[in-house]
Motif scaffolding. Sequence first.
Motif, PDB file in Angstrom:
ATOM      1  N   ARG A 160      -5.321   0.417  -8.090  1.00  0.00           N
ATOM      2  CA  ARG A 160      -5.884   1.618  -8.719  1.00  0.00           C
ATOM      3  C   ARG A 160      -5.171   2.870  -8.210  1.00  0.00           C
ATOM      4  NH1 ARG A 160     -12.049   1.109  -7.765  1.00  0.00           N
ATOM      5  NH2 ARG A 160     -11.684  -1.105  -7.806  1.00  0.00           N
ATOM      6  N   GLU A 161      -4.885   2.872  -6.919  1.00  0.00           N
ATOM      7  CA  GLU A 161      -4.216   4.014  -6.314  1.00  0.00           C
ATOM      8  C   GLU A 161      -2.761   4.115  -6.800  1.00  0.00           C
ATOM      9  OE1 GLU A 161      -6.226   5.863  -4.798  1.00  0.00           O
ATOM     10  OE2 GLU A 161      -4.915   7.301  -3.767  1.00  0.00           O
ATOM     11  N   GLN A 179      -1.033   4.876   1.077  1.00  0.00           N
ATOM     12  CA  GLN A 179      -2.478   4.747   0.867  1.00  0.00           C
ATOM     13  C   GLN A 179      -3.192   4.415   2.166  1.00  0.00           C
ATOM     14  OE1 GLN A 179      -3.041   1.599  -1.915  1.00  0.00           O
ATOM     15  NE2 GLN A 179      -1.613   2.405  -3.417  1.00  0.00           N
ATOM     16  N   ILE A 202      -6.842  -3.663   0.537  1.00  0.00           N
ATOM     17  CA  ILE A 202      -7.644  -4.310  -0.518  1.00  0.00           C
ATOM     18  C   ILE A 202      -6.817  -4.244  -1.811  1.00  0.00           C
ATOM     19  CG2 ILE A 202      -9.865  -4.281  -1.756  1.00  0.00           C
ATOM     20  CD1 ILE A 202     -10.252  -4.619   1.267  1.00  0.00           C
ATOM     21  N   GLU A 207      -7.123  -4.691  -5.076  1.00  0.00           N
ATOM     22  CA  GLU A 207      -7.558  -3.977  -6.290  1.00  0.00           C
ATOM     23  C   GLU A 207      -7.596  -2.462  -6.066  1.00  0.00           C
ATOM     24  OE1 GLU A 207      -8.845  -6.809  -5.282  1.00  0.00           O
ATOM     25  OE2 GLU A 207      -8.121  -8.048  -6.953  1.00  0.00           O
ATOM     26  N   LEU A 208      -8.017  -2.082  -4.862  1.00  0.00           N
ATOM     27  CA  LEU A 208      -7.995  -0.643  -4.530  1.00  0.00           C
ATOM     28  C   LEU A 208      -6.564  -0.124  -4.527  1.00  0.00           C
ATOM     29  CD1 LEU A 208     -10.374   0.136  -1.515  1.00  0.00           C
ATOM     30  CD2 LEU A 208     -10.573   0.846  -3.899  1.00  0.00           C
ATOM     31  N   TYR A 225     -11.314  -0.296   5.802  1.00  0.00           N
ATOM     32  CA  TYR A 225     -11.507  -1.747   5.657  1.00  0.00           C
ATOM     33  C   TYR A 225     -10.683  -2.537   6.676  1.00  0.00           C
ATOM     34  CZ  TYR A 225     -13.281   0.009   1.259  1.00  0.00           C
ATOM     35  OH  TYR A 225     -13.973   0.718   0.327  1.00  0.00           O
ATOM     36  N   LEU A 247      -6.785   5.347   2.729  1.00  0.00           N
ATOM     37  CA  LEU A 247      -7.746   4.679   1.844  1.00  0.00           C
ATOM     38  C   LEU A 247      -8.177   3.325   2.408  1.00  0.00           C
ATOM     39  CD1 LEU A 247      -8.950   4.700  -1.140  1.00  0.00           C
ATOM     40  CD2 LEU A 247      -6.948   3.355  -1.755  1.00  0.00           C
ATOM     41  N   HIS A 248      -7.216   2.600   2.995  1.00  0.00           N
ATOM     42  CA  HIS A 248      -7.506   1.232   3.447  1.00  0.00           C
ATOM     43  C   HIS A 248      -7.997   1.172   4.895  1.00  0.00           C
ATOM     44  CE1 HIS A 248      -5.809  -0.404  -0.226  1.00  0.00           C
ATOM     45  NE2 HIS A 248      -4.782   0.418  -0.087  1.00  0.00           N
ATOM     46  N   ASP A 266       0.797  -1.229   0.000  1.00  0.00           N
ATOM     47  CA  ASP A 266       0.000   0.000   0.000  1.00  0.00           C
ATOM     48  C   ASP A 266       0.828   1.276   0.000  1.00  0.00           C
ATOM     49  OD1 ASP A 266       0.869  -0.451   2.559  1.00  0.00           O
ATOM     50  OD2 ASP A 266      -1.001   0.097   3.542  1.00  0.00           O
TER      51      ASP A 266
END
Length: 357
Positions: free
Chosen positions: A49-50, A32, A43, A45-46, A39, A35-36, A11
């Motif tokens: 994308r980041e 990131q 994640i 896939e997230l 959750y 962002l995580h 991440d």
Amino acid sequence: MLILGIESSCDETAAAVVQDGQRVLSNVISSQIRLHTAYGGVIPELAAREHLKNIRPVVQTALQEAGTPLEKLDGIAVTSHPGLIPALLVGNAFAKGLAATANIPLVGVNHFLGHLYGTFLERAEILQDPQAYPILGMVVSGGHTALVLLPEDGRAKILGTTLDDAAGEALDKAAKILGLGYPGGPVIDRMAATGNPGRYNFPRGLVGAAGKPVPPEHKYDFSFSGVKTALLYQVKDRTLADAELHDVVASYQAAVMDVLVTKAMAAARDTGARTLCLCGGVACNSHLRALLQERCRKARLPLLLAQPKYCTDNAAMIAGAGTHFLAKGRRDPLDMPVSARLPQDLGVIPFARLASL
Ligand code: KG4
Ligand code: ZN
């Protein structure tokens, strides 16, 4: 040699320029974590994308801060394994694109070895000292917990790994159970400072405690699933008062760190290691650093603690390790695969004093 490192295995999107495996000219990290957090874990896939959004500006900033135009680079080192496949793919595709268009040699670096090399950034001269060998490395992060013995010829051996959770994972999962957010390590580190580590006796996995002998084949292995389950039962269906919560956190951290230190010291003694180094995200932990310092001082064992900025994921450690592969002639093809796994055989570690690939 001027090497650009790229890291995207989990991440953090990171890029760095390192000179001669030693001087860190830039070290850019886009995390990131926020962002995580929602959750309680990463994640894949997230994350990918980041990474896709950040990789170009992060690499550009690293090159700019280092004052290094692309054509001055002698190589690109990218984390190719182990890691989250969607996340790795982004960094690798970008690295390959750059390498192909600017005609720069490319090398894929094992993230685990990158962490180990993080110990030696800005003090790589230690690797040239014959007195330092064999070096025992303890790599403790969110993905790894392992002891690795590095002899002078670079033919490293993994002495033990975790059989279930990594140490950082045990901290992150504990924080999730206690509702402390993600990642758990830093918050546990802070809270434990004002708790009583002796209040609760959490189990220590695979150290031969409680009359359970350690099977010889697991002498240097780790297990953190038991301590995590014990925590779960300790706090199940209860609301903890603030002071009690701090005591639980301090006791839990003490159990995890105790195991790490006990195993590292035993392995150092048994193998005759002449240097112990501690690296990976969990190596930021203040309790672990202090405990290991005290034990190594008593045992007169030289200890190298990776600088905190090179403990958690970064690309300087990848560039640094990659420098030695490139200097010894390794080049990876543009169709180099990525992989989620850490190979059991690490091959020859190029930064050992007498290593030849
Ligand atoms: O090396 P890293 O950034 O990523 C992996 O390769 O996994 O390590 C991240 C791990 C997380 O589990 C995080 O909770 C832990 O390192 N960590 C810490 C501290 N800072 C980060 N654990 C204990 N104490 C800290 N101060
Ligand atoms: Zn890592």
